[in-house]
Design an enzyme around this catalytic site. Sequence first.
Site, PDB file in Angstrom:
ATOM      1  N   VAL A  11       1.949  10.480 102.876  1.00 35.17           N
ATOM      2  CA  VAL A  11       2.367  10.522 104.652  1.00 35.17           C
ATOM      3  C   VAL A  11       1.950  11.541 104.992  1.00 35.17           C
ATOM      4  O   VAL A  11       1.255  11.592 105.999  1.00 35.17           O
ATOM      5  CB  VAL A  11       4.056  10.600 104.464  1.00 35.17           C
ATOM      6  CG1 VAL A  11       4.668  11.097 105.883  1.00 35.17           C
ATOM      7  CG2 VAL A  11       4.598   9.411 103.993  1.00 35.17           C
ATOM      8  N   LYS A  35      -5.859  19.605  93.885  1.00 39.75           N
ATOM      9  CA  LYS A  35      -5.710  18.399  95.055  1.00 39.75           C
ATOM     10  C   LYS A  35      -6.779  19.100  96.190  1.00 39.75           C
ATOM     11  O   LYS A  35      -7.333  18.546  96.884  1.00 39.75           O
ATOM     12  CB  LYS A  35      -4.320  18.274  95.233  1.00 39.75           C
ATOM     13  CG  LYS A  35      -4.225  16.997  95.804  1.00 39.75           C
ATOM     14  CD  LYS A  35      -2.469  16.840  95.684  1.00 39.75           C
ATOM     15  CE  LYS A  35      -2.011  15.462  96.353  1.00 39.75           C
ATOM     16  NZ  LYS A  35      -0.915  15.383  96.720  1.00 39.75           N
ATOM     17  N   PHE A 149       7.070   5.106 108.748  1.00 44.41           N
ATOM     18  CA  PHE A 149       7.271   3.523 108.547  1.00 44.41           C
ATOM     19  C   PHE A 149       5.959   3.068 108.057  1.00 44.41           C
ATOM     20  O   PHE A 149       5.942   1.922 107.908  1.00 44.41           O
ATOM     21  CB  PHE A 149       7.968   2.833 109.696  1.00 44.41           C
ATOM     22  CG  PHE A 149       9.169   3.385 110.414  1.00 44.41           C
ATOM     23  CD1 PHE A 149      10.521   3.028 109.586  1.00 44.41           C
ATOM     24  CD2 PHE A 149       9.242   4.279 111.407  1.00 44.41           C
ATOM     25  CE1 PHE A 149      11.565   3.826 110.044  1.00 44.41           C
ATOM     26  CE2 PHE A 149      10.513   4.653 111.842  1.00 44.41           C
ATOM     27  CZ  PHE A 149      11.572   4.292 111.320  1.00 44.41           C
ATOM     28  N   GLU A 152       1.605   1.318 102.832  1.00 42.37           N
ATOM     29  CA  GLU A 152       0.681   1.323 101.818  1.00 42.37           C
ATOM     30  C   GLU A 152      -0.384   0.364 101.903  1.00 42.37           C
ATOM     31  O   GLU A 152      -0.131  -0.763 101.950  1.00 42.37           O
ATOM     32  CB  GLU A 152       0.887   1.650 100.522  1.00 42.37           C
ATOM     33  CG  GLU A 152       1.821   2.731 100.265  1.00 42.37           C
ATOM     34  CD  GLU A 152       2.003   3.192  98.726  1.00 42.37           C
ATOM     35  OE1 GLU A 152       0.951   2.818  97.827  1.00 42.37           O
ATOM     36  OE2 GLU A 152       2.884   3.693  98.201  1.00 42.37           O
ATOM     37  N   LYS A 201      15.441   5.082 109.024  1.00 38.76           N
ATOM     38  CA  LYS A 201      14.535   4.906 107.892  1.00 38.76           C
ATOM     39  C   LYS A 201      15.322   4.168 106.898  1.00 38.76           C
ATOM     40  O   LYS A 201      14.645   3.250 106.330  1.00 38.76           O
ATOM     41  CB  LYS A 201      13.915   6.369 107.491  1.00 38.76           C
ATOM     42  CG  LYS A 201      13.311   6.658 106.424  1.00 38.76           C
ATOM     43  CD  LYS A 201      11.810   5.781 106.514  1.00 38.76           C
ATOM     44  CE  LYS A 201      11.135   5.538 105.348  1.00 38.76           C
ATOM     45  NZ  LYS A 201       9.849   6.229 105.229  1.00 38.76           N
ATOM     46  N   ASN A 205      14.441   0.587 105.233  1.00 38.58           N
ATOM     47  CA  ASN A 205      13.931   0.317 104.121  1.00 38.58           C
ATOM     48  C   ASN A 205      14.971  -0.524 103.102  1.00 38.58           C
ATOM     49  O   ASN A 205      14.664  -0.988 101.901  1.00 38.58           O
ATOM     50  CB  ASN A 205      13.396   1.580 103.423  1.00 38.58           C
ATOM     51  CG  ASN A 205      11.979   1.804 103.818  1.00 38.58           C
ATOM     52  OD1 ASN A 205      11.501   0.994 104.752  1.00 38.58           O
ATOM     53  ND2 ASN A 205      11.416   2.929 103.271  1.00 38.58           N
ATOM     54  N   GLY A 254       8.207  -4.126  95.230  1.00 35.28           N
ATOM     55  CA  GLY A 254       7.970  -2.982  94.104  1.00 35.28           C
ATOM     56  C   GLY A 254       7.653  -1.665  95.218  1.00 35.28           C
ATOM     57  O   GLY A 254       8.020  -1.770  96.222  1.00 35.28           O
ATOM     58  N   CYS A 257       8.606   3.078  98.032  1.00 35.46           N
ATOM     59  CA  CYS A 257       9.514   3.197  98.907  1.00 35.46           C
ATOM     60  C   CYS A 257      10.752   2.314  98.883  1.00 35.46           C
ATOM     61  O   CYS A 257      12.064   2.853  98.875  1.00 35.46           O
ATOM     62  CB  CYS A 257       8.993   3.004 100.175  1.00 35.46           C
ATOM     63  SG  CYS A 257       8.110   4.058 100.819  1.00 35.46           S
ATOM     64  N   ARG A 325       3.510   2.177  91.181  1.00 37.48           N
ATOM     65  CA  ARG A 325       4.984   2.657  91.095  1.00 37.48           C
ATOM     66  C   ARG A 325       5.939   1.298  91.555  1.00 37.48           C
ATOM     67  O   ARG A 325       5.824   0.591  92.472  1.00 37.48           O
ATOM     68  CB  ARG A 325       5.310   3.692  92.128  1.00 37.48           C
ATOM     69  CG  ARG A 325       4.871   5.053  91.372  1.00 37.48           C
ATOM     70  CD  ARG A 325       4.938   6.095  92.635  1.00 37.48           C
ATOM     71  NE  ARG A 325       4.111   5.796  93.623  1.00 37.48           N
ATOM     72  CZ  ARG A 325       4.176   6.869  94.741  1.00 37.48           C
ATOM     73  NH1 ARG A 325       5.099   7.779  94.930  1.00 37.48           N
ATOM     74  NH2 ARG A 325       3.530   6.487  95.885  1.00 37.48           N
TER      75      ARG A 325
END
Length: 427
Positions: A11, A35, A149, A152, A201, A205, A254, A257, A325
């Site tokens: 994000v 990173k 919102f 990916e 949110k 979801n 999957g 989120c 994930r």
Amino acid sequence: MNLTIIGAGYVGLVTAAVFAKLGNEVWVVEIDNDKLKKLSCGEIPFYEPGLGELITKNTSAGKLRFTKSYKEAILGSEIIFVCVGTPSKNGKVDLSYVYSATKSVAENLKNPATIVIKSTVPPGINSKIEKWMKRFTKVSFDLASVPEFLREGKALEDSLHPYRVVIGVEKKSVAKKLLQLHKKIPGKRLVCNSASAQMIKYASNAYLPTKISFANSISILCDKFGAKVEDVMKGVGMDKRIGPDFLAAGLGYGGSCFPKDISALLHLSKKAGYNFSILKAVEKTNRKQVDYFVKKVVRLCGGSVKDKILVVLGLSFKPDTSDIRNARSLLVIEELQEKGAKIRACDPVAISEAQKVIKEVKFFGDPYEAMKGVGALILVTEWEQYKNLDFVKIKKLLKSPIVIDGWNVYNRKRLEKLGFVYEGIGK
Ligand code: UDX
């Protein structure tokens, strides 16, 4: 405007790149040295179409800067976005990163600023964060909540052309400032209090997976009654009150989120003394869809997969991402391995991620290479490159011409004509 983004995760990086593109001066604070080093050289830690290029472009233009120092970043910032992770431990939301980030912001605040919580947090938490921050600063600040919102794989598209921007504030002046910041971004606007923004949110979801689990339940009935779930959901979605999106039946949802936010909302409901039974059923239905699929695989393989070599196409939780994930592939592979199958797996970008968690699987970049001499082909993630495979060639490679399609992407008639045994879900 001068902005700071705390956290260079999914994000945070997308928010930073988008606001830099829209002409703002953006600092990103990231405390992980490795990173930070990589980001400064234009390397991003995950696969997201277009994001690397946008970051490099804006870094070179001096619009986007990375630092470890809160002090350096927030010195001239009017708005500070908190984009740190809120992982879930059995549904309980771990807010430790939010609290440590907001503490560091408070300790380094020299001028009044607006602090926007973009991380997904339990509704109503802003008053607690405010009290917490006041322990570390005398400088005045406002807290707001602007939930994210984005999907990916479509992160830039979703951020630059969202359906809506939700602005959760307690003061009109803060709403005005945030509306101004989002001026160049299209889509509807909703200004509400921060608890409502945070609830929007979670509710979104939870509602989208509800549509998915509903479609998946119908898919099972379609199998039993000879209906085609794709046509059924197309017909259902034609009703404007329902809408056509998120009704694709398949292996279930999957990702990072939906599963996390559903389990968090269930946990929050329980704590509040409410039995959110619809949502429990959504979660259960999603898990059972994988079992239903694996049973299909076993049946088509003649009642047993013991010692059979099977090819799994797709490991990421959906196409266009390297994220695995809560990917359905992990469950499908685990269940098939438990039943004695030997798995070969392919994915265009997620193999290195999968290698960290999946054991005793042979990985292949080239799906045709993987298919030589195997007992069945199983589509688990509907990557574009797997939709257009050469089935004439595949027919010669497979030991048994069996195709089990987790996302209903292949043409049954064509495959059957070529001599394959084919099954989708609800098809
Ligand atoms: C989701 C939300 O869409 C986004 O708004 C939120 O901010 C984060 O969570 P994401 O998880 O990236 O985004 O992916 P999305 O495209 O929504 O897909 C989620 C899962 O649902 C995937 O596993 C996908 O395969 C599945 N899905 C999606 C279905 O099973 N059927 C559908 O019709 C749509």
